[in-house]
Design a protein around this motif. Structure first.
Motif, PDB file in Angstrom:
ATOM      1  N   SER A  97     -12.181 -33.798  -3.468  1.00 24.58           N
ATOM      2  CA  SER A  97     -13.344 -34.381  -4.153  1.00 24.58           C
ATOM      3  C   SER A  97     -14.477 -34.687  -3.190  1.00 24.58           C
ATOM      4  N   SER A  98     -14.174 -34.793  -1.880  1.00 24.37           N
ATOM      5  CA  SER A  98     -15.223 -35.042  -0.892  1.00 24.37           C
ATOM      6  C   SER A  98     -16.201 -33.875  -0.783  1.00 24.37           C
ATOM      7  N   ARG A  99     -15.777 -32.704  -1.239  1.00 20.45           N
ATOM      8  CA  ARG A  99     -16.681 -31.559  -1.206  1.00 20.45           C
ATOM      9  C   ARG A  99     -17.885 -31.770  -2.109  1.00 20.45           C
ATOM     10  N   ALA A 100     -17.731 -32.609  -3.136  1.00 17.02           N
ATOM     11  CA  ALA A 100     -18.862 -32.912  -4.007  1.00 17.02           C
ATOM     12  C   ALA A 100     -19.926 -33.719  -3.277  1.00 17.02           C
ATOM     13  N   GLU A 386     -18.804 -39.976 -12.742  1.00 18.75           N
ATOM     14  CA  GLU A 386     -17.546 -39.350 -13.125  1.00 18.75           C
ATOM     15  C   GLU A 386     -17.734 -37.966 -13.739  1.00 18.75           C
ATOM     16  N   ARG A 387     -18.774 -37.279 -13.312  1.00 14.96           N
ATOM     17  CA  ARG A 387     -19.024 -35.903 -13.773  1.00 14.96           C
ATOM     18  C   ARG A 387     -19.006 -34.987 -12.549  1.00 14.96           C
ATOM     19  N   ILE A 388     -17.959 -34.188 -12.428  1.00 12.55           N
ATOM     20  CA  ILE A 388     -17.783 -33.302 -11.288  1.00 12.55           C
ATOM     21  C   ILE A 388     -17.645 -31.860 -11.778  1.00 12.55           C
ATOM     22  N   ASP A 389     -18.291 -30.949 -11.114  1.00  8.87           N
ATOM     23  CA  ASP A 389     -18.133 -29.518 -11.381  1.00  8.87           C
ATOM     24  C   ASP A 389     -16.963 -29.034 -10.527  1.00  8.87           C
ATOM     25  N   ILE A 390     -15.760 -29.074 -11.089  1.00  8.24           N
ATOM     26  CA  ILE A 390     -14.563 -28.803 -10.293  1.00  8.24           C
ATOM     27  C   ILE A 390     -14.517 -27.376  -9.748  1.00  8.24           C
ATOM     28  N   PRO A 391     -14.834 -26.327 -10.534  1.00  8.16           N
ATOM     29  CA  PRO A 391     -14.827 -24.985  -9.940  1.00  8.16           C
ATOM     30  C   PRO A 391     -15.760 -24.853  -8.744  1.00  8.16           C
ATOM     31  N   ALA A 392     -16.880 -25.601  -8.745  1.00  8.89           N
ATOM     32  CA  ALA A 392     -17.832 -25.515  -7.638  1.00  8.89           C
ATOM     33  C   ALA A 392     -17.282 -26.113  -6.354  1.00  8.89           C
ATOM     34  N   LEU A 393     -16.220 -26.926  -6.451  1.00  9.09           N
ATOM     35  CA  LEU A 393     -15.612 -27.500  -5.258  1.00  9.09           C
ATOM     36  C   LEU A 393     -14.938 -26.444  -4.388  1.00  9.09           C
ATOM     37  N   TYR A 394     -14.728 -25.262  -4.954  1.00  7.57           N
ATOM     38  CA  TYR A 394     -14.055 -24.188  -4.228  1.00  7.57           C
ATOM     39  C   TYR A 394     -15.011 -23.048  -3.867  1.00  7.57           C
ATOM     40  N   PRO A 396     -18.458 -22.186  -1.820  1.00  5.05           N
ATOM     41  CA  PRO A 396     -19.535 -22.620  -0.917  1.00  5.05           C
ATOM     42  C   PRO A 396     -20.922 -22.190  -1.369  1.00  5.05           C
ATOM     43  N   ASN A 397     -20.988 -21.263  -2.308  1.00  4.87           N
ATOM     44  CA  ASN A 397     -22.275 -20.828  -2.848  1.00  4.87           C
ATOM     45  C   ASN A 397     -22.590 -21.502  -4.178  1.00  4.87           C
ATOM     46  N   GLY A 398     -21.755 -22.441  -4.570  1.00  2.50           N
ATOM     47  CA  GLY A 398     -21.926 -23.101  -5.858  1.00  2.50           C
ATOM     48  C   GLY A 398     -22.811 -24.331  -5.807  1.00  2.50           C
ATOM     49  N   ARG A 399     -22.644 -25.193  -6.792  1.00  2.00           N
ATOM     50  CA  ARG A 399     -23.483 -26.373  -6.979  1.00  2.00           C
ATOM     51  C   ARG A 399     -23.551 -27.259  -5.739  1.00  2.00           C
ATOM     52  N   GLY A 401     -22.794 -26.414  -2.545  1.00  2.00           N
ATOM     53  CA  GLY A 401     -23.152 -25.724  -1.314  1.00  2.00           C
ATOM     54  C   GLY A 401     -22.062 -25.794  -0.260  1.00  2.00           C
ATOM     55  N   ALA A 402     -22.360 -25.229   0.902  1.00  2.00           N
ATOM     56  CA  ALA A 402     -21.405 -25.236   2.010  1.00  2.00           C
ATOM     57  C   ALA A 402     -21.510 -26.521   2.825  1.00  2.00           C
ATOM     58  N   TRP A 403     -22.736 -26.970   3.089  1.00  2.00           N
ATOM     59  CA  TRP A 403     -22.971 -28.157   3.917  1.00  2.00           C
ATOM     60  C   TRP A 403     -24.014 -29.040   3.233  1.00  2.00           C
ATOM     61  N   ASN A 404     -23.684 -30.287   2.981  1.00  2.00           N
ATOM     62  CA  ASN A 404     -24.658 -31.241   2.444  1.00  2.00           C
ATOM     63  C   ASN A 404     -25.157 -32.095   3.609  1.00  2.00           C
TER      64      ASN A 404
END
Length: 482
Positions: A97-100, A386-394, A396-399, A401-404
Motif C-alpha cells: 500500500s506504500s506504493r500509493a 480509503e480509495r485506492i487503485d489496487i491494479p495501479a500499485l503493480y 509503474p506507468n499507472g496512476r 507512477g514509479a517515483w513520487n
C-alpha cells in the motif's frame, strides 16, 4: 466453512500460496478475534520484558516507568491498529500500500529500512530465545539454540498465514499462564513495595519510557496489515482496529510492566542474565523448563512475523523492478530461509552488550518509521479517503507512477526534522540538551510529517473516486500463476 469456523487441519498445514497479490473474496476467512490472539501472543514475550526493563535501567522509577510505558503503548497502539484496519478492505500486505504514497518503485526506499528492522528484531529475539533453548537442552554453545530456533521459525513462516495465527493462539494461552506465574513468584520472592516510588520523578526518563512503549508499537506498523488481509472484506474497520489494539497493548504492557518490576528489584542480577534470571525466578527445575518453553513459544510467535514480513518486504522490493507478483513455493521457501540465515548470523555476532544495543536499535527505528506511518495513514484516511487503485500499485506507468518525489522528500524531511531532538548514545541533539535529555523526536516527526504531507498530497495526489479492485479475470490469472 463460515468465516467464524476454525480452519481444518489440512488447510492450516497447507503452504500458503498468496504473497503480495490481492486476496480474493473467496479465500477470505476468520474474524477480528484472531487479531487479538495473534498480537497478544506476539507481545507476551521476553524481548518485551527487556524493553520494559530498559525504562528502569536507564533511570526511571518503576512506578513512573510503568505509567510512561502505558502511555507510549496506547499512543503507538492507536497508530499501529489504524494500519491493521486497512487489511480487510484492501486485501494486501501492508507495504504494498506504500506504493500509493511513494510510487511503485519509490516505496523501495522505506522498504529497505523495513527489511533492516525485521532483521534486527529477528536477531535480537534469537539471542534471547537461543539462551532459553540452551537452558532446556543443557548446553552452553550459543549456536545450538540459535540454529534450533531459526529452524522452527522457518518452518512456520514457510507454511504461512494460517499456521502463524495458530502459533499466536498457542502463545496467548502459554503467555497468560506463564507470565501470571512469574508475577506471583516475583511478588512472593521480593518486597515490590520497597522498590516503587523510591526514585524522584524525572521528565527525561519518563519521556524515555513513553518513547520505548510507543516505539515498540510503531515498529509493528509496516507489517500489521499482513495478518488482517485475509479477513472478509465486509469486516468492520472498528472491530479490526480494537481487536488489534487491545491484543497488542494489553500483551505488551503486561510484559513491560513485569520487566520494569524485575529490573527494579533485581538490578544487576537481571541485567547480566535476563533469561537465566527468569528461570531462577520460576523455582524448581521442571517449572523453569516450562517457563523457558513459554519464552520460546512467545518469541516464535513474533519471530515468525519478522521472517514472514521480511519475505513480503523483499518480494515487494524485487517485484517493483521486475514487474512480477508471484513466485514459486520453492522460491518462497528460499527467500524465507535466506532471511533467517542472515538474522541468525547477526544474532551470533551481536549478542554482547545486548541491552545497550537493543535500546539504540529501538530508538533508531522509531526515527525512520514515524514519518512512514504518518504519510501512510494521512494518505489513506484523509487524502485518498480509503480509495485506492489496487491494479495501479503493480504498474509503474499507472496512476501512482514509479517515483513520487514530493512524498519521498516529505519522508526525508520527516526523518531529518527529528535529529535535533534525538537522545541516543552516538548522538544527542542540541534541543534535547535544552530539554534536559528528554527525547521527543518521535512526537516531532509524527506531527510535522503528517501536517506537511497532508498539504503536499492535497495538491499532488489523484486518488480514484472509489476503491478499484482487480478485475475478476485478472484475479483468475493470478490464481493460475500460483
Amino acid at each position: 466453512m463460515t468465516e467464524h469456523e476454525p480452519a481444518p487441519t489440512s488447510q492450516t498445514l497447507a503452504i500458503e500460496t498468496r504473497t503480495i497479490d490481492v486476496v480474493p473474496d473467496a479465500e477470505r476467512h476468520g474474524s477480528p478475534r484472531s487479531q487479538f490472539t495473534l498480537w497478544f501472543g506476539a507481545n507476551m514475550q521476553i524481548t518485551a520484558i527487556v524493553d520494559g526493563a530498559l525504562a528502569v535501567v536507564f533511570g526511571a522509577d518503576a512506578l513512573w516507568a510503568v505509567v510512561g510505558l502505558l502511555l507510549g503503548n496506547i499512543a503507538g497502539g492507536v497508530v499501529m491498529a489504524l494500519h491493521a484496519a486497512q487489511g480487510p478492505r484492501m486485501g494486501l500486505p501492508q507495504m504494498i500500500s506504500s506504493r500509493a504514497q511513494f510510487g511503485v518503485r519509490g516505496a523501495a526506499i522505506p522498504l529497505v529500512l523495513v527489511i533492516l528492522m525485521y532483521l534486527g528484531f529477528a536477531a535480537t529475539g534469537t539471542v534471547l530465545t537461543g539462551q532459553a533453548i540452551n537452558k532446556i537442552i543443557g548446553t552452553d554453545i550459543p549456536a545450538v539454540g540459535i540454529i534450533i530456533f531459526g529452524t522452527l521459525t522457518a518452518i512456520v513462516a514457510i507454511f504461512g498465514y494460517r499456521l502463524i495465527h495458530v502459533v499466536g493462539r498457542i502463545a496467548t494461552v502459554a503467555g497468560v499462564v506463564g507470565f501470571t506465574y512469574l508475577a506471583i513468584r516475583l511478588f512472593t520472592e521480593y518486597d515490590i513495595s520497597a522498590h516503587i516510588g523510591v526514585v524522584p520523578f524525572s521528565a527525561p526518563t519518563f519521556l524515555f519510557a513513553i518513547a520505548l512503549g510507543a516505539g515498540w508499537q510503531l515498529t509493528f506498523g509496516p507489517y500489521v496489515a499482513d495478518y488482517s488481509r485475509y479477513l472478509p472484506r465486509k469486516t468492520q474497520e472498528g472491530t479490526t482496529f480494537w481487536s488489534t489494539f487491545a491484543g497488542s497493548v494489553i500483551g505488551s504492557q503486561w510484559s513491560m510492566t513485569l520487566g520494569a518490576l524485575v529490573a527494579a528489584v533485581a538490578g544487576d542480577a537481571f541485567l547480566g542474565n535476563q533469561v537465566g534470571f527468569i528461570g531462577d525466578l520460576a523455582g524448581p527445575a521442571l517449572v523453569a523448563i516450562a517457563l523457558y518453553l513459554v519464552i520460546v513459544c512467545g518469541k516464535l510467535a513474533v519471530n515468525v512475523l519478522n521472517a514472514y514480513g521480511g519475505f513480503m518486504s523483499v518480494l515487494t522490493t524485487v517485484t517493483a523492478f521486475k514487474g512480477r507478483t508471484q513466485i514459486s513455493q520453492v522460491s518462497r521457501a528460499l527467500y524465507i530461509i535466506g532471511f533467517i540465515l542472515i538474522s541468525m548470523l547477526i544474532a551470533l555476532l551481536a549478542s554482547a552488550e545486548f541491552l545497550t544495543n537493543f535500546r539504540n536499535f529501538v530508538l533508531l527505528l522509531l526515527m525512520v518509521f514515524i514519518p512512514w506511518s504518518a504519510i501512510n495513514l494521512v494518505d489513506y484516511y484523509l487524502v485518498s479517503k480509503e480509495r485506492i487503485d489496487i491494479p495501479a500499485l503493480y504498474d509503474p506507468n499507472g496512476r501512482y507512477g514509479a517515483w513520487n518525489v514530493p512524498a519521498l522528500l516529505v519522508y526525508a524531511g520527516g526523518v531529518l526534522v527529528q535529529i535535533p531532538f534525538l537522545a541516543q548514545t552516538l548522538y544527542t541533539g542540541p534541543i534535547t540538551h535544552l530539554l534536559g535529555g528528554a527525547d521527543i523526536s518521535w512526537i516531532v516527526g509524527l506531527v510535522v510529517t503528517a501536517v506537511v504531507y497532508y498539504f503536499v498530497a492535497k495538491r499532488t495526489s489523484c486518488p480514484p473516486d472509489q476503491m478499484i479492485y482487480p478485475a475478476e479475470s485478472h484475479m483468475n490469472d493470478l490464481n493460475a500463476n500460483n
